[in-house]
Design an enzyme around this catalytic site. Structure first.
Site, PDB file in Angstrom:
ATOM      1  N   LYS A   9       0.828  -1.215   0.000  1.00 46.12           N
ATOM      2  CA  LYS A   9       0.000   0.000   0.000  1.00 46.12           C
ATOM      3  C   LYS A   9       0.860   1.262   0.000  1.00 46.12           C
ATOM      4  CE  LYS A   9      -1.864   1.509   4.044  1.00 46.12           C
ATOM      5  NZ  LYS A   9      -1.554   2.909   4.345  1.00 46.12           N
ATOM      6  N   ASP A  53       4.735   0.580  12.208  1.00 45.30           N
ATOM      7  CA  ASP A  53       3.486  -0.037  11.750  1.00 45.30           C
ATOM      8  C   ASP A  53       3.309  -1.474  12.242  1.00 45.30           C
ATOM      9  OD1 ASP A  53       2.717   2.267  10.524  1.00 45.30           O
ATOM     10  OD2 ASP A  53       3.199   1.621   8.482  1.00 45.30           O
ATOM     11  N   ARG A  85      -4.230  10.950   4.707  1.00 46.32           N
ATOM     12  CA  ARG A  85      -3.143  11.923   4.690  1.00 46.32           C
ATOM     13  C   ARG A  85      -2.317  11.877   3.410  1.00 46.32           C
ATOM     14  NH1 ARG A  85      -0.373  14.074   8.513  1.00 46.32           N
ATOM     15  NH2 ARG A  85       1.505  13.262   7.554  1.00 46.32           N
ATOM     16  N   ILE A 133       8.315   6.963  16.996  1.00 49.37           N
ATOM     17  CA  ILE A 133       7.945   7.679  15.767  1.00 49.37           C
ATOM     18  C   ILE A 133       6.690   8.541  15.956  1.00 49.37           C
ATOM     19  CG2 ILE A 133       7.443   7.445  13.287  1.00 49.37           C
ATOM     20  CD1 ILE A 133      10.127   6.216  13.799  1.00 49.37           C
TER      21      ILE A 133
HETATM   22  C1  UD1 Z   1       4.347   6.777   6.542  1.00 51.43           C
HETATM   23  C2  UD1 Z   1       3.469   5.565   6.387  1.00 51.43           C
HETATM   24  C3  UD1 Z   1       3.012   5.088   7.751  1.00 51.43           C
HETATM   25  C4  UD1 Z   1       4.197   4.874   8.684  1.00 51.43           C
HETATM   26  C5  UD1 Z   1       5.095   6.094   8.723  1.00 51.43           C
HETATM   27  C6  UD1 Z   1       6.365   5.881   9.512  1.00 51.43           C
HETATM   28  C7  UD1 Z   1       2.427   5.955   4.253  1.00 51.43           C
HETATM   29  C8  UD1 Z   1       1.196   6.284   3.506  1.00 51.43           C
HETATM   30  N1  UD1 Z   1       2.327   5.942   5.595  1.00 51.43           N
HETATM   31  O1  UD1 Z   1       3.559   7.812   7.110  1.00 51.43           O
HETATM   32  O2  UD1 Z   1       2.295   3.871   7.568  1.00 51.43           O
HETATM   33  O3  UD1 Z   1       3.720   4.625   9.991  1.00 51.43           O
HETATM   34  O4  UD1 Z   1       5.464   6.465   7.378  1.00 51.43           O
HETATM   35  O5  UD1 Z   1       7.068   4.794   9.010  1.00 51.43           O
HETATM   36  O6  UD1 Z   1       3.459   5.655   3.679  1.00 51.43           O
HETATM   37  N2  UD1 Z   1       6.661  14.487  10.682  1.00 51.43           N
HETATM   38  C9  UD1 Z   1       6.798  15.832  10.957  1.00 51.43           C
HETATM   39  N3  UD1 Z   1       6.646  16.724   9.929  1.00 51.43           N
HETATM   40  C10 UD1 Z   1       6.378  16.330   8.644  1.00 51.43           C
HETATM   41  C11 UD1 Z   1       6.261  14.957   8.364  1.00 51.43           C
HETATM   42  C12 UD1 Z   1       6.404  14.056   9.406  1.00 51.43           C
HETATM   43  O7  UD1 Z   1       7.028  16.212  12.095  1.00 51.43           O
HETATM   44  O8  UD1 Z   1       6.262  17.191   7.761  1.00 51.43           O
HETATM   45  C13 UD1 Z   1       6.817  13.501  11.766  1.00 51.43           C
HETATM   46  C14 UD1 Z   1       5.562  12.657  12.002  1.00 51.43           C
HETATM   47  O9  UD1 Z   1       4.640  13.315  12.831  1.00 51.43           O
HETATM   48  C15 UD1 Z   1       6.147  11.415  12.622  1.00 51.43           C
HETATM   49  C16 UD1 Z   1       7.494  11.263  11.901  1.00 51.43           C
HETATM   50  O10 UD1 Z   1       7.793  12.553  11.371  1.00 51.43           O
HETATM   51  O11 UD1 Z   1       6.404  11.639  13.996  1.00 51.43           O
HETATM   52  C17 UD1 Z   1       7.494  10.251  10.784  1.00 51.43           C
HETATM   53  O12 UD1 Z   1       6.410  10.532   9.912  1.00 51.43           O
HETATM   54  P1  UD1 Z   1       6.433  10.152   8.371  1.00 51.43           P
HETATM   55  O13 UD1 Z   1       7.576   9.250   8.103  1.00 51.43           O
HETATM   56  O14 UD1 Z   1       6.307  11.392   7.573  1.00 51.43           O
HETATM   57  O15 UD1 Z   1       5.089   9.327   8.250  1.00 51.43           O
HETATM   58  P2  UD1 Z   1       4.076   9.327   7.041  1.00 51.43           P
HETATM   59  O16 UD1 Z   1       4.790   9.537   5.767  1.00 51.43           O
HETATM   60  O17 UD1 Z   1       2.907  10.178   7.381  1.00 51.43           O
END
Ligand code: UD1
Length: 421
Positions: free
Chosen positions: A22, A306, A94, A328
């Site tokens: 996914k 995850d 998201r 995370i």
């Molecule tokens: C993706 C996955 C999700 C997984 C996560 C971490 C998808 C669709 N989802 O989510 O299943 O749990 O990676 O492996 O691929 N953060 C910030 N600012 C930002 C972006 C992120 O502070 O602009 C923080 C988030 O709140 C979190 C951390 O960074 O604490 C990691 O998030 P991120 O890797 O971006 O997760 P997603 O891409 O949303």
């Protein structure tokens, strides 16, 4: 709303095939917006999130055909416009924010709803936005929307202050058609990012350093449509291995890249399970002595957040103590009260859960609060005495293709029924 009724206590046995990933498919589908011609994607999981992102790209002008039985998605992207994406779509997922990269690259503007909070915490998108700013975009936040604009994205060196899968994917998509060279530092190394990068390179992009924390992208003028097969879903594979483990069963998963779940395999071996791998299969079986261990979620190649909820469900019935530290996301223990309802002994101290193994779990009515918390409840139900009723199963529809069918194939008695409205 449908519910699952799962009768626990049966050892899983047999083999199943893991679906396409996914989290790789989502950005790859969006990246197809940048291709000239018809993109053909194979091994696309037929999931709610995938159907949602397909509606999102259709709202921007793409024509699509999804053969859900064959898992083939065809996308033709012509005259892509920065159209409004219905909030109804964005609020459920998201990953809609992924359209920013391709839209900015193609049209120089992108208006998307600012994603709200979600069950696992605040999840901001500031890293995505400051990355695009570094590449020359002006960003305004108004009326709940992100409005980004630029004449032409320009290559830049940008160091992410935190490893973000989403920001790495988004910025990489923007950078492939930008003017000049982009260097993304402290970038995510997740296999999903590598799969997206391989797809973009197949289309003619010039990306180096995939799978490392420094990705270098030389902008190109144009990308061509290709045929591409999405990699296997490592989180689905991990969830099924844990499901086999909690029932002390012996199962084999096909269509897996064992290396992608290295941290999980290490943990399961530490707990005492026997693991066998080939190039594209993984088998698990129990041993006499199964013990708790220490787990900490970290970006890839570490233990994935995850799988934190499902592994915690497994730990509830192992001898001794397991500690699970979530680094995370800040609010990713919503499965804990539900697991306690099934007899688990779990204490939370800050971002660490301390799990003391109990003899057995017992069936109880429980509720999914998000996709992976839901997976934990399913795993727990497999080992519980009696029949567990799980509500709000639409969460697991987002991420597990043919879940009841696959569990039945492994010998589980599972029914999907209409629950109360
Ligand atoms: C993706 C996955 C999700 C997984 C996560 C971490 C998808 C669709 N989802 O989510 O299943 O749990 O990676 O492996 O691929 N953060 C910030 N600012 C930002 C972006 C992120 O502070 O602009 C923080 C988030 O709140 C979190 C951390 O960074 O604490 C990691 O998030 P991120 O890797 O971006 O997760 P997603 O891409 O949303």
């Amino acid at each position: 709303m449908d519910i699952y009724k799962i009768k626990g206590g049966k050892k899983l046995s047999g083999e199943i095939t893991i679906s396409g990933a996914k989290n790789a498919a989502l950005p790859i589908i969006v990246a197809s917006l940048m291709a000239d011609g018809e993109t053909v994607l194979h091994n696309v999981p037929n999931l709610m999130d995938i159907r949602t992102i397909v509606k999102v790209i259709e709202a921007l002008g793409a024509k699509t055909h999804f053969d859900q039985a064959k898992n083939i998605l065809k996308i033709t992207a012509q005259n892509i416009k920065n159209n409004e994406i219905p909030y109804e779509l964005v609020k459920t997922m998201r990953a809609s924010v992924y359209v920013m990269g391709p839209l900015l690259a193609l049209t120089g503007e992108a208006d998307v709803s600012l994603p709200g909070g979600c069950a696992i915490g605040e999840r901001p998108v500031d890293i995505h936005l400051s990355g695009f700013e570094a590449m020359g975009a002006k960003i305004i936040l108004e009326h709940g929307n992100i409005r980004a604009k630029t004449k032409k994205l320009k290559g830049a060196t940008y160091k992410m202050n935190k490893v973000s899968v989403g920001a790495t994917a988004n910025l990489m998509m923007g950078a492939v058609l930008a003017e000049g060279k982009t260097i993304l530092e402290n970038s995510a190394m997740e296999p999903d990012i590598v799969d997206l990068g391989n797809f973009l390179n197949a289309m003619g992009a010039k990306i180096d350093g995939l799978g490392t924390d420094k990705i270098e992208i030389d902008g190109v003028k144009k990308l061509n449509a290709v045929s591409y097969s999405i990699m296997p879903d490592r989180i689905e594979a991990g969830t099924f291995l844990i499901a086999g483990a909690i029932t002390k069963g012996s199962i084999t998963l096909k269509n897996v890249v064992p290396e992608h779940i290295g941290a999980l395999l290490y943990t399961l071996k530490e707990m005492g399970f026997k693991i066998k791998t080939t190039k594209d299969t993984v088998s698990i079986s129990p041993s006499q002595k199964l013990l708790g261990t220490i787990i900490r979620t970290v970006p890839y190649p570490g233990f994935p957040t995850d799988l934190q909820a499902p592994i915690m469900a497994l730990a509830t019935i192992l001898s001794g103590i397991t500690t699970v530290t979530e680094t995370i996301f800040e609010n990713r223990f919503t499965h804990v009260p539900e697991l306690r309802r099934m007899g688990a002994d779990i204490t939370i101290e800050g971002n660490t859960a301390i799990i003391r193994g109990v003899k057995s779990l017992s069936a109880a009515p429980v509720m999914m609060s998000d996709l992976r918390a839901g997976a934990a409840l399913i795993v727990a139900a497999l080992a519980a005495k009696g029949t567990t009723e799980i509500r709000r199963i639409y969460h697991s529809d987002r991420g597990y293709e043919k879940l009841p069918e696959k569990l039945s194939q492994l010998g589980v008695s599972i029914k999907r029924e209409k629950g109360e409205a």
